[in-house]
Design a protein around this motif. Structure first.
Motif, short mmCIF file in Angstrom:
data_model
loop_
_atom_site.label_atom_id
_atom_site.label_comp_id
_atom_site.label_asym_id
_atom_site.label_seq_id
_atom_site.Cartn_x
_atom_site.Cartn_y
_atom_site.Cartn_z
N LYS A 54 1.64 8.79 -8.83
CA LYS A 54 0.51 8.67 -9.52
C LYS A 54 0.59 7.77 -10.67
O LYS A 54 -0.52 7.10 -11.22
CB LYS A 54 -0.38 9.82 -10.00
CG LYS A 54 0.68 10.80 -10.92
CD LYS A 54 -0.21 11.83 -11.37
CE LYS A 54 0.63 12.71 -12.28
NZ LYS A 54 -0.23 13.99 -12.80
N ASN A 65 2.43 1.87 -3.21
CA ASN A 65 1.48 2.21 -4.43
C ASN A 65 0.83 3.82 -4.06
O ASN A 65 0.10 4.51 -5.01
CB ASN A 65 0.32 1.49 -4.45
CG ASN A 65 0.65 0.20 -5.28
OD1 ASN A 65 1.72 0.29 -6.35
ND2 ASN A 65 -0.04 -0.84 -5.10
N GLU A 66 1.40 4.48 -2.96
CA GLU A 66 0.87 5.80 -2.76
C GLU A 66 1.96 6.77 -3.06
O GLU A 66 1.74 7.99 -3.07
CB GLU A 66 0.62 5.83 -1.01
CG GLU A 66 -0.44 5.22 -0.75
CD GLU A 66 -0.52 5.03 0.99
OE1 GLU A 66 0.39 5.79 1.60
OE2 GLU A 66 -1.43 4.59 1.48
N GLN A 67 3.18 6.55 -3.63
CA GLN A 67 4.14 7.23 -3.96
C GLN A 67 4.25 8.09 -5.07
O GLN A 67 4.63 9.06 -5.02
CB GLN A 67 5.58 6.43 -3.67
CG GLN A 67 5.88 5.83 -2.53
CD GLN A 67 5.62 6.71 -1.36
OE1 GLN A 67 6.47 7.46 -1.16
NE2 GLN A 67 4.67 6.22 -0.55
N ARG A 94 2.60 1.84 -10.41
CA ARG A 94 1.78 0.99 -9.48
C ARG A 94 2.60 -0.33 -9.48
O ARG A 94 3.17 -0.92 -10.65
CB ARG A 94 0.45 0.60 -10.44
CG ARG A 94 -0.42 1.70 -10.33
CD ARG A 94 -1.06 1.85 -8.80
NE ARG A 94 -2.06 2.75 -8.40
CZ ARG A 94 -1.61 4.12 -8.22
NH1 ARG A 94 -0.12 4.38 -8.08
NH2 ARG A 94 -2.53 5.22 -8.05
N SER A 144 0.92 -1.28 -0.03
CA SER A 144 -0.22 -0.14 -0.06
C SER A 144 0.71 1.23 -0.01
O SER A 144 0.65 2.09 -0.58
CB SER A 144 -1.13 0.03 1.36
OG SER A 144 -1.83 -1.17 1.27
#
Length: 439
Positions: A153, A149-151, A156, A146
Motif C-alpha cells: 500500500k 503496484n499491488e504489492q 507506487r 499493475s
C-alpha cells in the motif's frame, strides 16, 4: 542489486537480447519517505539474527530493534514553529535512508521475483529504487506495472519505456544496436549545467588536474563505443574551457590519460616487506605556498622515518556550513540546547551559571526538583532557595553563550564563572576543570 553506474555498465554489456525484447525502467515514487519503518526493522533484525544467532556486533535482537526504531520513528523537525515527529518513512538525508530502502526493496524483490519471471521479465537490475528491466515484449509493460503496484500500500511504481531503441538509466543512456547488443554512453539530465570546480578557485592544483582525469575516466568506462568516447571527450573539453581551464592544460592531461589507457602498466605490487604505514595530515589551503610547505614536510618525515608515508590533504579554511551552525532556528529559549545559561535569584544578587547539552527546559526542571534517593545532593539554586527562603526565577533564564560541542561548552562555562564569580558556583572546581580540559 547494483553497486554503482560502472557495475551497471559492466553487467548490461553481458545481456543477450532477442528480437521483440523491450527495455523499460521502473522507479518507486518518493521511496525514502514511504518506507514502512516497523516492517523494515523486522526485515533487518531477521537478516541480522538468522537461525539461532544471539548476538550481532555485540547487540542482542531486542536492543538492535529498539535502536533502529528510535533512530527512525523519533526523527524531529520544525514546521511553522511547531515540533513534529516523523512516525513512518525515513526522513530525507537520514544516513539510514539508503540502507532501509535497500533492505525493504530487496525483501520485496525476493518475494515477487518468481511471479515477475512468469509475467515476462528477463532481466531485473536495481539501484536503490531505480530498476532496469528487459521484458519479452512491449505488450507486457502494463501487466508488470499493475502487478508491482499491488504489492504494498505504501509503494507506487512509475515506468519509463524505451524510445528509439534507447532509454536513460542512472548516468547512462542504454541503446540497442543493430546486432541486438546493449551499448552505453554518457547521459546528462536537462538540469545539467556543466559547472565543475573552477580553475581559478582557491584549491590545490592537483585536485583540478584530478578532476580532469576523473571525468575522462568516467567517459572511458561508461561509453562502450569508441566514437561515443571521442564525442564525449570533445564535449568535455568545451565544458572545462567554460570553467576557465587553460586549453594547454586540457590538451596535455587528455593526451596523457589516453596514452596511459593504451599501454600496459608493469608496476610491481607492494609486498609486505616494503609496505609503509600511511598517515594523513589535513592542512587549510590558504594559498599556493601551503603546497610547497606540504611537500617539504612530507620529504622531512619520510627521510627520517623510512617505514612511514605521509599524505597531505588540503581543505578549505572556511566553509559555508561554518556560518550556519543551526539547521532550524528555535525561537523558544526553553527548547534550545548546547547553551551556557544564567539563573538569577529574585530576592538578592546571587546567581548561578551552568551549561547543558540537552533541552534547556528539561535542565531547569532538574534545578527546581527536590532531592530524591537517586539524587540526594541538592543543586546550588535549589539549595539557595531552601536555605534563604528566596525565590529562584526560572522563567527569567538568560542564555549567555552557545557552543557546538560539550567540550566547548565546558570551556565557555568555566570562563564565564571565572569572569563573573557567581556565588552559587564552586569556582575552584571549575578552575580545575578548565585546566584539565586544556592541558
Amino acid at each position: 542489486m547494483l553497486k554503482d553506474t560502472f557495475d551497471f555498465v559492466n553487467r548490461v554489456s553481458k545481456i543477450e537480447m532477442v528480437e521483440g525484447d523491450f527495455i523499460v525502467s521502473f522507479d518507486v515514487e518518493s521511496l525514502f519517505t514511504n518506507i514502512p519503518v516497523v516492517e523494515t526493522v523486522d526485515i533487518i533484525v531477521k537478516r541480522a539474527f538468522p537461525g539461532r544467532t544471539k548476538k550481532f556486533h555485540g547487540f542482542d535482537k531486542e536492543t538492535l530493534k529498539e535502536l533502529l526504531l528510535i533512530c527512525t520513528t523519533e526523527s524531529h523537525f520544525v514546521f511553522n514553529d511547531f515540533f513534529y515527529d516523523q512516525i513512518d518513512g525515513v526522513s530525507m538525508g537520514s544516513p539510514l535512508g539508503p540502507s532501509f530502502a535497500n533492505f525493504f526493496i530487496d525483501a520485496l524483490e525476493n518475494k515477487i521475483m518468481s511471479k515477475l519471471r512468469r509475467l515476462g521479465v528477463k532481466t531485473w537490475l536495481r539501484f536503490v529504487d531505480d530498476t532496469f528491466v528487459v521484458l519479452k515484449g512491449k505488450e507486457l509493460v502494463d501487466g508488470v506495472m499493475s502487478f508491482l503496484n499491488e504489492q504494498h500500500k505504501n509503494i507506487r511504481f512509475t515506468v519509463e519505456t524505451e524510445s528509439n531503441k534507447s532509454i536513460p538509466f542512472l548516468d547512462t543512456r542504454v541503446k540497442v544496436n543493430k546486432d541486438l547488443k546493449l551499448t552505453t554512453t554518457l547521459y546528462h539530465k536537462k538540469t545539467f549545467t556543466g559547472t565543475y570546480l573552477n580553475w581559478t578557485s582557491l584549491t590545490d592544483r592537483k585536485y583540478k588536474i584530478g578532476l580532469i582525469y576523473c571525468l575522462l575516466d568516467r567517459i572511458w568506462k561508461i561509453c562502450s563505443d569508441q566514437e561515443e568516447r571521442d564525442f564525449e571527450v570533445s564535449k568535455l573539453k568545451v565544458i572545462l574551457a567554460k570553467n576557465d581551464y587553460p586549453k594547454a592544460i586540457i590538451e596535455k592531461e587528455t593526451e596523457k590519460f589516453l596514452k596511459n589507457r593504451t599501454k600496459i602498466r608493469t608496476t610491481a605490487p607492494q609486498t609486505e616487506t616494503n609496505k609503509k604505514a600511511v598517515k594523513y595530515l589535513v592542512l587549510p589551503f590558504v594559498n599556493n605556498k601551503v603546497i610547497d610547505y606540504g611537500k617539504r614536510l612530507r620529504n622531512f618525515i619520510e627521510s627520517n622515518f623510512a617505514d612511514l608515508e605521509l599524505k597531505v590533504v588540503f581543505v578549505a579554511p572556511l566553509e559555508m556550513r561554518n556560518l550556519f551552525k543551526f539547521k532550524d532556528k528555535v525561537t523558544d529559549k526553553f527548547k534550545q540546547s548546547l547553551v551556557v545559561y544564567r539563573i538569577n535569584c529574585s530576592n538578592c544578587k546571587s546567581f548561578y551559571i551552568g551549561k547543558t547539552e540537552r533541552i534547556l527546559g528539561n535542565r531547569l526542571k532538574e534545578h527546581s526538583r527536590k532531592p530524591t534517593a537517586k539524587t540526594p545532593n541538592p543543586n546550588a539554586p535549589y539549595k539557595h532557595s531552601v536555605e534563604t527562603g528566596h525565590i529562584i526565577n526560572y522563567e527569567d533564564i538568560e542564555i549567555i553563550d552557545r557552543a557546538d560541542s560539550n567540550f566547548k561548552l565546558c570551556i565557555k562555562e568555566t570562563l564565564h564563572i571565572i569572569e563573573s564569580k557567581p556565588d552559587l558556583n564552586t569556582l575552584c572546581k571549575n578552575e580545575f576543570d578548565l585546566k584539565t580540559l586544556i592541558f
